[in-house]
Design a protein around this motif. Structure first.
Motif, PDB file in Angstrom:
ATOM      1  N   CYS A 117     -24.153   8.782 -18.608  1.00  0.00           N
ATOM      2  CA  CYS A 117     -23.520   7.472 -18.565  1.00  0.00           C
ATOM      3  C   CYS A 117     -23.600   6.889 -17.164  1.00  0.00           C
ATOM      4  O   CYS A 117     -23.193   7.521 -16.195  1.00  0.00           O
ATOM      5  N   CYS A 152     -18.146   5.847 -14.631  1.00  0.00           N
ATOM      6  CA  CYS A 152     -18.924   7.058 -14.389  1.00  0.00           C
ATOM      7  C   CYS A 152     -19.731   6.934 -13.106  1.00  0.00           C
ATOM      8  O   CYS A 152     -19.778   7.857 -12.300  1.00  0.00           O
ATOM      9  N   CYS A 194     -21.753   2.325 -20.564  1.00  0.00           N
ATOM     10  CA  CYS A 194     -20.440   2.937 -20.791  1.00  0.00           C
ATOM     11  C   CYS A 194     -20.305   3.516 -22.201  1.00  0.00           C
ATOM     12  O   CYS A 194     -20.488   2.833 -23.198  1.00  0.00           O
ATOM     13  N   CYS A 235     -14.090   6.466 -21.018  1.00  0.00           N
ATOM     14  CA  CYS A 235     -13.391   6.373 -19.726  1.00  0.00           C
ATOM     15  C   CYS A 235     -12.225   5.407 -19.756  1.00  0.00           C
ATOM     16  O   CYS A 235     -11.537   5.241 -18.760  1.00  0.00           O
TER      17      CYS A 235
HETATM   18  S1  FES Z   1     -18.373   4.390 -17.761  1.00  0.00           S
HETATM   19 FE1  FES Z   1     -19.012   6.250 -18.580  1.00  0.00          FE
HETATM   20  S2  FES Z   1     -17.774   6.413 -20.290  1.00  0.00           S
HETATM   21 FE2  FES Z   1     -17.225   4.499 -19.530  1.00  0.00          FE
END
Ligand code: FES
Lengths: 484, 89
Positions: free
Chosen positions: B9, B14, B42, B46
């Motif tokens: 990611c 991340c 993403c 997260c």
């Molecule tokens: S930025 Fe990687 S899971 Fe959201």
């Protein structure tokens, strides 16, 4: 190599801080940060117990609030500090602050005779020591550290390489001797000597060194609907996996009313610097150094006054860009977005710039506000910056720009580079200043960070990826030469 | 054999929390042919307060890896290859 664990920890705190800022009760939410990050019963990843962890996090939060950790009286609640930081109207003078309780973890530098000592007969170490600090006890060399002056001659003398000098990473990384452990074993920064290059902050394995963030000051102005303008250092274009236009949109989402690329001012810097070099060479001066690295400018001011006559008088890209922005929007608040901490003093001295935020702080803002630059539409910049100006933040980039702006024969300019300031390159600079000439060339580009601003102390991306991204962005633009 | 799929990611959280160091991830020679790496937006793992701290995230054949670091990813891949070899034996 950057220390990811420490970067993560510092960024995590910033994210909590920003979320607290946008919550209904800023002061209380700030007070709770150490508890939210280490709730009851949670694992204790770094310290002896959860209480120490929280105490250290509390101190780190102070830096996030823009305060000097050294000034903490330990009795004041974070909530009080948070409320106070909302009230302040002045920027801190010095960017760095040291977290003493993190610092105690690392031993003072000393000479250590290791078990590799072979109890040899020659005892070259004893003979080499002028201070009588080494004696033989039952055949083995033993050092008395109270007598040792750390001259390191014994290290060179030992045929088994059995003697080592332990190092204190911050002291070792500091090019100017501005940071040292005091008698209590705590690192102290001598602000009279510090050039804010940030090398100590990058290397400290305990993450003890922080910058005093201006996040709160900037967010406050955004929240109260003042017009806040971002002046983005060219290195920012290599920091997030998105296009320049998307980054522009992301900054607007954060709340910046307008965004200027500081590369715009870099075009002026390149042109003025080329003229300056021409005039100096005509006057018979042997060489000129560039003048856009803030840490170098601090270095010249504090440690190398003898190089002053050789430093270009050209203003920095930030100075030119900020002047343009101010002229267009006299009422606005100008915030420089920086990969570097040495820009703090420059920002304080330049009446056209009001605040500085680091790339890391921008990263934390994007996380806290759930902004995904790569998913945003492209927003063009009002000014399309030139190729060389975009390449300014890479080692070699400034010299290239001056060459592109040079109106004479290219072979008249012989560029040379100081790529990364350390004790050795500082000595080299000193020698050039003393001799009044530089054997390596007549245009000496100086960047205190290895690789350039793209590898500054407050960046998000790896140097390699950032460099590639910046190079690509630069290649998409017209050359300064054709724009002349 | 189908390659092991590694999704790394590069979403904001991340990336800022360490995935920048996972770009151009170099796998040991012995694994390279057996793995397909892709970089993704993403993964929406997260987006709440506790979870952002466990970033960066990766997905290996669908399995979520938190606090992803090169060693952790390589270990997981190696294990998966072993498991597959075992299952087909
Ligand atoms: S930025 Fe990687 S899971 Fe959201």
């Amino acid at each position: 190599m950057r220390q990811i664990e420490i970067q993560k920890l510092k960024r995590e705190i910033l994210v909590y801080l920003i979320k607290a800022f946008y919550s209904a009760d800023f002061a209380e939410q700030v007070r709770l940060i150490p508890y939210d990050m280490r709730p009851k019963g949670s694992a204790v990843p770094f310290r002896c117990c959860i209480h120490k962890e929280r105490a250290v996090l509390r101190s780190r939060t102070l830096a996030g609030l823009g305060l000097a950790i050294e000034d903490d009286n330990e009795r004041t609640e974070l909530s009080i500090y948070a409320a106070q930081s909302l009230q302040r109207t002045k920027n801190a003078e010095h960017p760095l602050t040291v977290l003493g309780s993190a610092c105690q973890g690392c031993a003072e530098s000393f000479i250590h005779i290791t078990d590799l000592c072979q109890n040899c007969v020659a005892k070259s170490c004893i003979n080499s020591c002028k201070f009588g600090a080494i004696t033989a006890t039952r055949g083995r060399a033993v050092i008395n550290n109270a007598q040792c002056k750390k001259c390191c001659l014994c290290i060179k003398a030992c045929p088994y390489q059995a003697i080592v000098k332990t190092i204190v990473p911050c002291e070792n990384a500091c090019p100017t001797g501005a940071i040292a452990k005091d008698t209590n074993g705590l690192a102290r920064i001598d602000t009279a000597k510090c050039i804010a290059c940030g090398h100590c902050l990058v290397v400290c394995p305990f993450g003890a060194i922080h910058n005093k963030s201006q996040l709160i000051d900037v967010l406050k102005k955004i929240k109260t609907r003042q017009k806040v303008i971002a002046l983005i250092a060219p290195a920012l274009l290599g920091q997030m996996p998105c296009t320049a236009g998307q980054l522009h949109s992301a900054l607007q989402k954060i709340g910046f009313a307008q965004v200027y690329e500081v590369a715009q001012g870099a075009e002026t810097t390149a042109r003025v610097e080329a003229k300056d070099l021409r005039q100096r060479l005509q006057k018979g001066l042997a060489f000129m150094t560039t003048s856009c690295c803030a840490a170098y400018n601090e270095l010249a001011r504090k440690h190398l006054p003898e190089i002053k006559p050789f430093v270009s008088d050209t203003k920095t890209p930030l100075a030119y860009t900020a002047a343009i922005a101010r002229r267009a929007n006299p009422e606005a608040v100008n915030v420089f977005i920086s990969p570097c901490l040495a820009k703090y003093p420059e920002v304080n001295q330049d009446s056209n710039v009001d605040h500085i935020l680091t790339f890391e702080e921008i990263g934390a803002l994007l996380v806290a506000l759930n902004i995904e630059p790569a998913e945003l539409p492209e927003e063009n910049f009002a000014h399309v910056s030139a190729r060389e100006a975009r390449g300014f933040p890479l080692s070699g980039g400034v010299a290239k720009s001056v060459l592109a702006a040079w109106d004479g024969a290219p072979q008249e300019v012989t560029p040379a580079f100081i790529n990364g300031l350390n004790k050795a390159s500082l000595a080299e600079l000193r020698a050039y200043a003393k001799q009044g000439r530089c054997a390596r060339g007549n245009l000496l580009e100086i960047m205190c960070c290895l690789g350039g601003c793209a590898n500054g102390p407050a960046v998000l991306n790896t140097e390699k990826a950032a460099t590639a991204q910046i190079e690509k962005y630069a290649s998409e633009a017209e050359s300064l030469q054709s724009l002349r | 054999m189908r390659p092991i799929e590694v999704e790394i990611c590069l979403g904001t959280t991340c990336f800022v929390m360490g995935a920048s160091a996972l770009q151009n991830l170099q796998l040991p020679e012995s694994l390279r042919a057996k793995v397909k790496i892709s970089y993704v937006r993403c993964l929406h793992l997260c987006k709440n307060m506790d979870k952002f701290r466990k970033a960066p995230y990766a997905r290996i054949d669908g399995e979520v890896i938190d606090e992803a670091a090169p060693e952790k990813i390589i270990q997981n891949i190696t294990q998966k290859i072993k498991d597959i070899a075992h299952a087909t034996n």
